[in-house]
Write a protein that holds these residues in place. Structure first.
Motif, mmCIF file in Angstrom:
data_model
loop_
_atom_site.group_PDB
_atom_site.id
_atom_site.type_symbol
_atom_site.label_atom_id
_atom_site.label_comp_id
_atom_site.label_asym_id
_atom_site.label_seq_id
_atom_site.Cartn_x
_atom_site.Cartn_y
_atom_site.Cartn_z
ATOM 1 N N MET A 1 0.839 -1.184 0.000
ATOM 2 C CA MET A 1 0.000 0.000 0.000
ATOM 3 C C MET A 1 0.878 1.240 0.000
ATOM 4 S SD MET A 1 -2.936 1.205 2.716
ATOM 5 C CE MET A 1 -1.800 1.837 3.951
ATOM 6 N N LEU A 32 -7.461 -3.610 3.755
ATOM 7 C CA LEU A 32 -6.533 -4.576 3.156
ATOM 8 C C LEU A 32 -6.213 -5.721 4.114
ATOM 9 C CD1 LEU A 32 -4.170 -2.167 1.215
ATOM 10 C CD2 LEU A 32 -5.419 -4.100 0.223
ATOM 11 N N THR A 35 -8.517 -8.803 3.853
ATOM 12 C CA THR A 35 -8.596 -9.504 2.572
ATOM 13 C C THR A 35 -7.790 -10.796 2.626
ATOM 14 O OG1 THR A 35 -6.649 -8.443 1.598
ATOM 15 C CG2 THR A 35 -8.749 -7.264 1.411
ATOM 16 N N LEU A 40 1.211 -7.337 4.111
ATOM 17 C CA LEU A 40 0.968 -5.966 3.679
ATOM 18 C C LEU A 40 2.210 -5.128 3.941
ATOM 19 C CD1 LEU A 40 -0.881 -3.694 2.693
ATOM 20 C CD2 LEU A 40 -1.700 -3.439 5.047
ATOM 21 N N SER A 110 -12.999 -4.292 1.095
ATOM 22 C CA SER A 110 -12.252 -5.552 1.185
ATOM 23 C C SER A 110 -12.809 -6.577 0.203
ATOM 24 C CB SER A 110 -12.326 -6.103 2.610
ATOM 25 O OG SER A 110 -11.760 -5.208 3.528
ATOM 26 N N PHE A 113 -11.372 -5.910 -3.223
ATOM 27 C CA PHE A 113 -9.992 -6.385 -3.293
ATOM 28 C C PHE A 113 -9.968 -7.905 -3.452
ATOM 29 C CE2 PHE A 113 -8.665 -2.380 -1.016
ATOM 30 C CZ PHE A 113 -7.797 -1.941 -1.999
#
Length: 199
Positions: A1, A32, A35, A40, A110, A113
């Motif tokens: 991100m 995120l 998901t 991340l 989410s 995504f």
């Protein structure tokens, strides 16, 4: 991100702007974290310490299966491309795909995504990208074959050239919500009030 920008058009640190009681960067990272990604990487640059502090205080990864880490883009001033390059260079060699998302695309859920991730897992050799305003853009998922190109980026166009050069094989996911990014305080007010600005 990606969360490294200086927010010049916002005239403040937009990553820390409040949306429904949460800072923008926390809300985006939270979505995120819910998901089907494995980890991340949050790419920081301008105001890195303040943004990292906000994320740590929110403690959003405590009950998540997603492992979070921070990456500082040393050349973040060069634009989105430099931030993407820093993030991709930091990836563990075990990863076969990378999803590039922006901390200011506040309207993506989410669930959306996860839809992109599902498409990518069904067609792992293809790039998967959001389609909005009749163009391809972030969020986008790139297979390992494109990592070297992503790691070489340095300008403010991000990965747009890679998407354009491979447009014939990119799998498009209609995602009009991706157009709702926050660049100015007017954008923020429009989003909070439920009015979609014309871009």
């Amino acid at each position: 991100m990606l969360a490294a920008g200086a927010s010049n058009r916002f005239n403040d640190t937009k990553q820390l702007a409040l949306i429904n009681g949460k800072t923008m960067v926390v809300a985006s990272a939270e979505r995120l974290s819910q998901t089907n990604i494995d980890s991340l990487s949050i790419v920081l640059g301008a105001k890195a310490q303040a943004i990292e502090k906000a994320l740590n205080q929110a403690n959003i990864f405590k009950d998540s299966n997603v492992k979070a880490s921070y990456v500082t883009a040393e050349n973040w001033q060069q634009g989105m491309g430099a931030s993407i390059a820093a993030g991709v260079k930091s990836l563990d060699k075990k990863y076969t795909h990378v999803l590039i998302g922006l901390s200011d695309q506040v309207a993506i859920s989410s669930k959306q995504f996860n839809l992109m991730l599902k498409v990518s897992r069904e067609r792992p050799k293809n790039i998967v990208a959001a389609l909005y305003n009749k163009k391809l853009g972030a969020p986008a998922i790139f297979p390992h074959a494109f990592f070297s190109q992503l790691a070489a980026l340095s300008n403010d166009k991000g990965a747009r050239d890679i998407l354009r050069e491979n447009a014939a094989t990119v799998l498009r996911v209609d995602l009009p919500e991706a157009a709702q990014d926050i660049d100015t305080k007017s954008d923020l007010l429009s989003y909070i009030s439920g009015v979609s600005p014309i871009k």
